[in-house]
Each structure stands twice: as structure tokens, then as C-alpha cells.
Design an enzyme around this catalytic site. Structure first.
Site, PDB file in Angstrom:
ATOM      1  N   ASP A   1      -2.254  -0.309  12.562  1.00  0.00           N
ATOM      2  CA  ASP A   1      -2.847   0.835  11.844  1.00  0.00           C
ATOM      3  C   ASP A   1      -4.015   1.416  12.643  1.00  0.00           C
ATOM      4  O   ASP A   1      -4.520   2.490  12.296  1.00  0.00           O
ATOM      5  CB  ASP A   1      -3.275   0.471  10.419  1.00  0.00           C
ATOM      6  CG  ASP A   1      -4.156  -0.764  10.355  1.00  0.00           C
ATOM      7  OD1 ASP A   1      -4.070  -1.632  11.259  1.00  0.00           O
ATOM      8  OD2 ASP A   1      -4.940  -0.875   9.397  1.00  0.00           O
TER       9      ASP A   1
ATOM     10  N   TYR B   1      -3.190  -5.039  15.251  1.00  0.00           N
ATOM     11  CA  TYR B   1      -3.018  -4.289  14.003  1.00  0.00           C
ATOM     12  C   TYR B   1      -2.604  -2.862  14.364  1.00  0.00           C
ATOM     13  O   TYR B   1      -3.363  -2.130  15.008  1.00  0.00           O
ATOM     14  CB  TYR B   1      -4.316  -4.283  13.197  1.00  0.00           C
ATOM     15  CG  TYR B   1      -4.489  -5.498  12.303  1.00  0.00           C
ATOM     16  CD1 TYR B   1      -3.816  -6.689  12.556  1.00  0.00           C
ATOM     17  CD2 TYR B   1      -5.315  -5.444  11.187  1.00  0.00           C
ATOM     18  CE1 TYR B   1      -3.976  -7.789  11.731  1.00  0.00           C
ATOM     19  CE2 TYR B   1      -5.485  -6.539  10.355  1.00  0.00           C
ATOM     20  CZ  TYR B   1      -4.812  -7.719  10.630  1.00  0.00           C
ATOM     21  OH  TYR B   1      -4.982  -8.801   9.806  1.00  0.00           O
TER      22      TYR B   1
ATOM     23  N   ARG C   1       0.852  -1.199   0.000  1.00  0.00           N
ATOM     24  CA  ARG C   1       0.000   0.000   0.000  1.00  0.00           C
ATOM     25  C   ARG C   1       0.886   1.247   0.000  1.00  0.00           C
ATOM     26  O   ARG C   1       0.650   2.179  -0.749  1.00  0.00           O
ATOM     27  CB  ARG C   1      -0.924  -0.004   1.213  1.00  0.00           C
ATOM     28  CG  ARG C   1      -2.236  -0.763   1.041  1.00  0.00           C
ATOM     29  CD  ARG C   1      -2.062  -2.189   0.542  1.00  0.00           C
ATOM     30  NE  ARG C   1      -3.299  -2.926   0.505  1.00  0.00           N
ATOM     31  CZ  ARG C   1      -3.787  -3.660   1.514  1.00  0.00           C
ATOM     32  NH1 ARG C   1      -3.109  -3.789   2.642  1.00  0.00           N
ATOM     33  NH2 ARG C   1      -4.931  -4.298   1.380  1.00  0.00           N
TER      34      ARG C   1
ATOM     35  N   GLU D   1      -9.676 -12.481   2.478  1.00  0.00           N
ATOM     36  CA  GLU D   1     -10.600 -11.524   1.852  1.00  0.00           C
ATOM     37  C   GLU D   1     -10.765 -11.734   0.349  1.00  0.00           C
ATOM     38  O   GLU D   1     -10.935 -10.777  -0.392  1.00  0.00           O
ATOM     39  CB  GLU D   1     -10.128 -10.093   2.125  1.00  0.00           C
ATOM     40  CG  GLU D   1     -10.111  -9.767   3.602  1.00  0.00           C
ATOM     41  CD  GLU D   1      -9.660  -8.342   3.893  1.00  0.00           C
ATOM     42  OE1 GLU D   1     -10.288  -7.707   4.759  1.00  0.00           O
ATOM     43  OE2 GLU D   1      -8.675  -7.885   3.290  1.00  0.00           O
TER      44      GLU D   1
ATOM     45  N   HIS E   1      -6.680 -10.126  -3.349  1.00  0.00           N
ATOM     46  CA  HIS E   1      -5.706  -9.033  -3.254  1.00  0.00           C
ATOM     47  C   HIS E   1      -4.741  -9.110  -4.432  1.00  0.00           C
ATOM     48  O   HIS E   1      -3.535  -8.920  -4.281  1.00  0.00           O
ATOM     49  CB  HIS E   1      -4.969  -9.074  -1.913  1.00  0.00           C
ATOM     50  CG  HIS E   1      -5.834  -8.658  -0.758  1.00  0.00           C
ATOM     51  ND1 HIS E   1      -6.199  -7.349  -0.533  1.00  0.00           N
ATOM     52  CD2 HIS E   1      -6.442  -9.382   0.220  1.00  0.00           C
ATOM     53  CE1 HIS E   1      -6.987  -7.281   0.543  1.00  0.00           C
ATOM     54  NE2 HIS E   1      -7.152  -8.503   1.012  1.00  0.00           N
TER      55      HIS E   1
ATOM     56  N   ASP F   1      -0.194  -6.834  -3.284  1.00  0.00           N
ATOM     57  CA  ASP F   1      -1.594  -6.555  -2.949  1.00  0.00           C
ATOM     58  C   ASP F   1      -2.243  -5.884  -4.144  1.00  0.00           C
ATOM     59  O   ASP F   1      -1.598  -5.684  -5.184  1.00  0.00           O
ATOM     60  CB  ASP F   1      -1.707  -5.709  -1.671  1.00  0.00           C
ATOM     61  CG  ASP F   1      -2.937  -6.101  -0.859  1.00  0.00           C
ATOM     62  OD1 ASP F   1      -4.046  -6.028  -1.424  1.00  0.00           O
ATOM     63  OD2 ASP F   1      -2.795  -6.495   0.309  1.00  0.00           O
TER      64      ASP F   1
HETATM   65  C1  ACM Z   1      -5.994  -8.983   6.597  1.00  0.00           C
HETATM   66  O1  ACM Z   1      -6.005  -8.086   7.445  1.00  0.00           O
HETATM   67  N1  ACM Z   1      -6.707  -8.866   5.495  1.00  0.00           N
HETATM   68  C2  ACM Z   1      -5.222 -10.180   6.787  1.00  0.00           C
END
Ligand code: ACM
Length: 782
Positions: free
Chosen positions: A438, A436, A183, A345, A282, A212
């Protein structure tokens, strides 16, 4: 030589026996410290055991460093190098040999050390020598890091260490940090600095998210378009397309040489790099480069939308072989045992809509798209296993059937990890709501962009990676724990550092230290020494965590603000002033909310052992204007705003600082709880406009809501309660001004008595942009 004595402060003194010489005062301090300070040796992560011993040891330029054999000599060199880089202590090159009689700092690799783990070590500080001993170079390295921690951050060229014996070993073998280089991209030098920091935290696994939707970052010789096309995206909004239509692509990838350099740098610090190639979702950047390996015909481009994009790899044989070719090159570059194949995802809309994919499901006799994903991943696992490598993937790989040997990285909570461990699979715990990075680390308005539902140090520290429901045999499958740095909102490396530090200290402790030795209060007592080390290493850690947070309740009727102060990490010694001066350790101690008359200039700082924790005090000009003004970050999100609250940044200017905005993206709405509207004639708003760039698929369709506009370009509205009557409204222009903002004034039609929860929204759908509130001001009548 007489050395001036400074008063010793209880914990700040810790090992602060740093003296410019060996005069009488230094000895006096050493005695005190030897008796009192050892138990407080401020190591992070906290070692398994520390026992004080009589005496002390002076480390200075004359201290000999000894090591026997190449591996021990390498650790000795690393120790001396790091010490030289971070303190004024310059040690001579290590001497060969470590005869028992020799004085100095001795690094000894001892195959008979008998420790349970190759990462275990002991560190004996005695009056004549310091012995770092381990059965393996990894343990010896961690012993060196502990010794370095005891010395780092000191300002003097000679430091007394109190005698002690440390015995230590990690709780988990997987102590990881994931960095998303897709990203946003980081330079090799930046990644090396992160690896350096990981090493001093005794972390040993660097999970590198290299591909990604928004970028493919690893050179693959056989498929050059992956980086040529997949390595560049056009950012959303004005950041990507100038006013004159000029495109500003965002590009970056790592060459094979650079990857080898990173892997070698990591290996020298006993860090294994786990590359991630995300499959089957992704995949938009890869599909942009090689559309024939996607599902949908026609060209696309690397995405500039955050979230979940629909592009999947094709599950057919040719594409599986394409992925195997890629993995072949990945394996060449990364010698570690694990390859991460993503699996997260991968929404299956494209597979569901494709007659070819549906036919393939039939041919293979599979139940559904999940089983097809499992089929592809099992193929890749067999490919990796045949080459001596192990597959690891996100917890979605459980759905549709786990590949037989797969290790599961549990990110959607710990449930996936529990399920996998119960079925006999290895697990790494990375629950998103806890690990996480972020998510912002405090709820202060000056946190940089990210996810404002914040993840505090306390929350990370409290996490136990081994769920209580597992049996002892199942617990053995929990390999360890990892924090993940997703970089959608981290455009610069400074933001990565801000989000990682100091929270990495809590991660290190949950990854290394046995639960019985964990103690958050003790951790807070050790953290200031860690911050000193960060400064010595040049790490710009988050000041926000060390600042003072203000919760205010205003009363315009009495012209007062009731101010509740706290430190986000839980440090309790908060001092404040109201006369404009910077708080000192002698300033008034905060004990209970303060009711202050406006105007008052409130300043506060958190202290530990008499020293301020943050570089600067926190300051609030509590003036009359502040009673009438709120910003996006001091307003609450509306109750119906939805769960996706983000702190997003402006798309302009191209370089330098940009404004950021807290916004619930599905239903942008800000609430001023308890606004006092009596005597108010108008509601003034300053609004910005930013890209609306999210891949949100069907979630968006079912969740998003805007009010229908009345004026041509919609309006700004203030309502009494979110479903209440419109109190004020003003039409919006088509575009913001040249500075990216508009300022509008909406006359107040009626002012309810008492306090009102004022809901502030923009009507109309302006996608792919959206209006965002920057500041709202209540304008008194004249
Ligand atoms: C993820 O946060 N999509 C692994």
C-alpha cells in the site's frame, strides 16, 4: 514458405523466435538465438541454473504433450490450457505415457528425481523433446510455469525454443502474498485471478486477511451476525451518507461455498491459503455483531475509520470459546497447516479500563494486559494444535510471552523475526517498510491513493529475508517472505493490481532465487518479457513504474525550467522530444538535466532494447502557467507535518474516478520550496474537503495540530516558512461548492525578496472533515 526477416534486437530477441512458419529465416534466427540468447532466458524468478545446449525445439499445434499418471497429466493440462489462453499455440490434449523414445513435451513425475525440495524441477529442452521432470507435482507445476514463461507473450502459433537445461529449486518454502479483503472487498473471480498470477510467479502462500474493524468477511454458520452485521459498514463522508441522508452501506462477505472455491482454485495451483482471524484487536466489526464478546457495553458498528480502533474481544472464557467455535469452522474450510490469529495493534485501553478484565488478570495471576493477550493466544494455539494446525501471528504476539509453537510474522521491521528465530520459533519476514504494497511504488503524482512514502522495486529486490545476525541454526527458522496488500486505499481491484504488478516480480525473486543469483540489472533485463506475459494474462500492471519522472527547477526570472528525468525502476535509456512528437528510440537521448525555455512541450519515454517500456510517453506542458502553479502532489509536505503522509481520495462521486490529495493528516501543511514571489499580487488556492476518518487513539491527541482560526470557519494561509509571518490569508466558507471544491484568492500582503519556502495551511479544526489543498497558483500583479 519464406518468412520475412525482422532484425533481431539483442535482448528483445531473447527467445523471440516466434515465426509464422518454419522458413529459412526462422532457422537463421534460431541459430542466433541458440548461441546467444539462452543465458538471457528471461525467467522471473531467476532459476538456480540455466545451461545452453545445442539445437532447438519447435513448439506448435503439432507438438505432442505427454504425461504419465494423473498428477503429471493434470500439470500437462494446466500448461496447455495456460498456453492456449495466452498465446496462439493450441496444443492437443496430453497423451498418456512418456516412453523415452517419444518426441514432444513430456511431463514426468519421478519419485527418484532426488531433488532436495518437493518444489524442485528440471527442464530439458532438446531438439526432439522437452522433458519437465520433478519428484513431486509441485515441482512439476513450477517446471511447467517456467516452460510457459519461455513461450508466453509470443504472438505466433509456432515458436522455436533454443535448447537448454534448467535446474531449479526455491530458496524458501513460504513465498506469500497477503490480501486484505476486510477494508475493501474483492470478488471471488478477482481473487482467483490474483491466485493465477501468484502461480506463474511460483508463489505458494495466499494469506487472506478476512476480518478487521471495518468488516467481517467470512461466513460463520454458528454466528450469522458476524457477516450480517459485521459485513457492512457505512463509509465515511458522502460516500456513505448522501446529501439527503440516504445511507450507502459497503457490504461483502464470502460464503462457505465461495471460500471452498477459492481454496480449491489455490490448491490446483499449489497455493496454500492461510486464513486470518484477527484477535484480540481489529475486532470492531465482530464486536458490533456480538457486543457481548466485546469489553465495552453498548452497541457499536463496523468502523469506517482507518488506522487502529480501540475495540478488543473480551478475554473471558465465554469469548475464548466463541473464538474457538469460529476457528472450528475456519479449520473446516481451510485445509492448510497454518491459521493466522492476528495479534497486531491490540491497544489495551479497553482492557485497562474494564474492572472485569482487571479482575481476570488478578484471578489468573498474570502480570499485565500483554500477559493476558498471551494467555488468550496460548489457549487458541492449544485448540489449533489439538486439531493438527499451527498458529501464526503478527510480531506483537512476542510481547507477553509467545505461544510455545507459534510462528511469527515480522511486520514492524525484521527485529521481531530476529527475536523469534533466536528463541527457536519459525518466522516469516514481511517488514512493513519494504513489503507493504500500500506504499506507492513511485513518487509520481499519478500514483493512485495509498501511502506516498514510496516502496520501489529496487527496495523490495534488495531485501534479504535472512538477517545476517542469525546463526545457521536460527536461519533455518526463516520460513520465507511475503508481501502484504492492505486495502484501505484500494477501493477497486484495479488499484490492487496496480500496486501488486510489477512489484510482485521482485517479491518472487527474493522468495525463490538464491542470493548469489540475484542481480537487479539482470532482473531489469528480464522484466520486459514479464510485462509481455502480464499483457497476455490481462494484468493491468502499473504504468507509473515504466514512465519517466520529472524533477523540475523553475526560474521565473529567465523563463526556464531545468528538467531532470529518470525512470523509477532505473532503466537508463530515456529519450525525449520538445516538438510535441512522441519519443522514439531514435529521439534525443537524455544524459543530463535539460534547461528549457517556456513554453516547451517536453515528452519522454524509457526504452529497453529499442522499445518503449510504458504504453504512453510521459508529457509535461512546460508553459508560463506551470511556473506559477503547484499541486498537492508536486508540493512537499511541511517539515512539521508529521510522519503520517497519506494520499487520500475524495468521498465523492459514489462511482467513478475521485480526486486524491497528498496530506499530512496530523498537521495538514504543504510547502512550495523556493517560491518566487516578486511581482505576485495574490495566492490562489483550489481546495477540496474530505473525511477525516482515522482511528489514531492517543497518538492523535499528542501529535495533531491546527492553527486557531480567526474567521468563523477558519482560513487558508500562506506563510514565509512554516513559523514565519502570514503573507496571505483568506477566510474559508462553511462548505465547499457543489463540485466539492472551493477556489479562493488571498491577496499577498508582502513579497520577500528572492526565493521563499511558502507554507500553505488551513486553520481551524473541521473534524470529521478536513480541507485539503488541490492546487495553488501565484497570481502576478496587473
Ligand atoms: C499490521 O500491519 N497491522 C500487521
Amino acid at each position: 514458405m519464406t518468412v520475412p526477416c525482422r532484425p533481431l534486437l539483442p535482448l528483445a530477441a531473447m527467445l523471440a523466435l516466434a515465426m509464422a512458419g518454419t522458413g529459412a529465416c526462422a532457422h537463421a534466427h534460431a541459430e542466433v538465438a541458440a548461441a546467444a540468447q539462452v543465458r538471457g532466458a528471461p525467467l522471473i524468478p531467476r532459476p538456480a541454473s540455466i545451461r545452453p545446449a545445442p539445437g532447438r525445439f519447435l513448439v506448435d499445434a503439432g507438438t505432442a504433450v505427454r504425461a504419465e499418471g494423473a498428477a503429471a497429466a493434470e500439470v500437462a493440462r494446466q500448461f496447455a490450457g495456460l498456453l492456449g489462453d495466452t498465446t496462439p499455440i493450441r496444443l492437443a490434449a496430453p497423451l498418456d505415457g512418456d516412453e523415452a523414445s517419444a518426441a514432444g513435451i513430456v511431463f514426468r513425475l519421478d519419485a527418484n528425481a532426488g531433488e532436495a525440495s518437493p518444489e524442485a524441477y528440471s527442464l530439458d529442452i532438446g531438439p526432439r523433446r522437452i522433458l519437465v521432470r520433478a519428484g513431486d507435482a509441485r515441482g512439476l507445476f513450477y517446471g511447467a510455469m517456467s516452460l510457459w514463461q519461455l513461450l508466453a507473450g509470443q504472438q505466433a502459433a509456432a515458436v522455436w525454443l533454443p535448447a537448454m537445461r534448467i535446474e531449479d529449486a526455491p530458496r524458501f518454502g513460504w513465498r506469500g502474498l497477503m490480501l486484505d479483503s476486510a477494508r475493501h472487498f474483492q470478488s471471488v473471480e478477482q481473487i482467483k485471478s490474483l491466485l493465477d498470477a501468484m502461480a506463474v510467479h511460483k508463489l505458494n502462500t495466499f494469506h487472506w486477511h478476512l476480518t478487521d474493524d471495518q468488516g467481517w468477511r467470512i461466513q460463520i454458520e454458528r454466528y450469522p451476525k458476524l457477516t450480517q452485521i459485521g459485513g457492512c459498514r457505512i463509509p465515511a463522508g458522502e460516500a456513505g451518507t448522501g446529501a439527503d441522508g440516504t445511507l450507502h452501506p459497503y457490504c461483502g462477505h464470502y460464503t462457505r461455498e465461495q471460500i471452498r472455491e477459492v481454496v480449491a482454485h489455490a490448491a490446483a495451483r499449489h497455493i496454500t491459503v492461510v486464513p486470518e482471524i484477527d484477535v484480540p484487536g481489529h475486532a470492531q466489526a465482530a464486536v458490533a455483531a456480538y457486543p457481548e464478546h466485546g469489553v465495552v457495553d453498548g452497541p457499536t458498528e463496523p468502523s469506517h475509520n482507518w488506522g487502529v480502533n480501540p475495540y478488543l474481544f473480551n478475554p473471558r472464557e465465554e469469548t475464548v470459546r466463541f473464538l474457538e467455535d469460529i476457528l472450528e469452522e475456519v479449520i473446516e474450510l481451510f485445509p492448510g497447516p497454518y491459521v493466522h490469529i492476528g495479534g497486531d495493534e491490540a491497544v489495551k485501553y479497553q482492557w485497562q479500563a474494564s474492572p472485569q478484565v482487571q479482575a481476570l488478570i488478578g484471578e489468573l495471576g498474570l502480570k499485565d494486559e500483554e500477559a493476558l493477550q498471551s494467555h488468550v493466544l496460548k489457549r487458541l494455539e492449544a485448540f489449533l494444535e489439538a486439531r493438527g494446525r499451527k498458529l501464526i501471528g503478527w510480531d506483537e504476539i512476542i510481547e507477553g510471552g509467545l505461544p510455545p509453537q507459534a510462528t511469527v510474522m515480522s511486520w514492524r521491521g525484521i527485529e521481531g523475526g530476529i527475536e523469534a528465530a533466536t528463541r527457536g520459533h519459525d518466522v516469516v519476514m514481511v517488514p512493513g517498510d519494504t513489503l507493504y504494497l500500500d506504499f506507492l511504488q513511485t513518487d509520481l503524482p499519478d500514483e493512485p491513493p495509498g501511502r506516498p512514502k514510496f516502496t520501489s522495486m529496487q527496495k523490495i529486490y534488495a531485501f534479504d529475508p535472512v538477517p545476517g545476525v542469525l546463526t545457521p541454526a536460527q536461519r533455518a527458522h526463516v520460513l520465507g517472505v511475503q508481501a502484504n496488500v492492505w486495502t484501505e486505499h484500494m477501493r477497486t481491484f484495479e488499484r490492487v493490481q496496480h500496486n501488486v504488478f510489477p512489484r510482485l516480480s521482485a517479491l518472487a525473486e527474493i522468495a525463490w532465487t538464491a542470493p548469489a543469483r540475484k542481480d537487479y540489472g539482470d532482473f531489469l533485463a528480464r522484466l520486459p518479457a514479464q510485462l509481455q506475459r502480464y499483457r497476455a494474462l490481462g494484468i493491468p500492471y502499473a504504468q507509473t513504474a515504466l514512465a519517466v519522472a520529472l524533477q523540475r527547477r523553475d526560474d521565473r526570472a529567465t523563463g526556464t525550467v531545468t528538467a531532470a528525468l529518470s525512470n523509477p525502476l532505473g532503466y537508463l535509456d530515456i529519450r525525449y522530444t520538445t516538438d510535441g512528437s512522441a519519443p522514439t528510440a531514435q529521439s534525443a537521448a537524455y544524459t543530463a538535466p535539460l534547461t528549457l525555455e517556456v513554453p516547451t512541450e517536453l515528452k519522454a519515454a524509457a526504452f529497453f532494447d529499442g522499445r518503449p517500456l510504458a504504453d504512453r510517453p510521459s508529457a509535461w506542458p512546460l508553459d508560463g502557467a506551470s511556473l506559477l502553479t503547484r499541486t498537492d502532489k508536486t508540493l512537499a509536505p511541511c517539515p512539521r507535518g508529521g510522519r503520517l503522509l497519506l494520499r487520500l481520495e475524495d468521498d465523492n462521486p459514489p462511482e467513478g474516478p475521485r480526486a486524491s490529495f497528498d496530506v499530512t493528516i496530523f498537521h495538514p501543511c504543504w510547502q512550495w520550496q523556493g517560491a518566487q514571489l516578486d511581482g505576485i499580487a495574490a495566492v490562489k488556492v483550489r481546495a477540496g474537503r474530505i473525511p477525516y476518518n482515522f482511528g489514531l487513539l492517543r497518538e492523535e491527541e499528542s501529535t495533531r495540530g491546527y492553527r486557531a482560526p480567526v474567521a468563523a470557519h477558519g482560513e487558508f494561509e500562506a506563510r514565509a516558512g512554516c513559523d514565519g509571518p502570514v503573507l496571505a490569508s483568506v477566510p474559508l466558507p462553511e462548505h465547499p461548492g457543489a463540485d466539492g471544491f472551493v477556489e479562493l484568492e488571498a491577496p499577498l500582503r508582502a513579497a520577500p525578496d528572492g526565493r521563499t519556502d511558502l507554507c500553505l495551511t488551513f486553520s481551524g479544526d473541521t473534524r470529521p472533515q478536513m480541507w485539503v489543498l488541490d492546487r495553488v497558483t501565484l497570481q502576478p500583479g496587473r
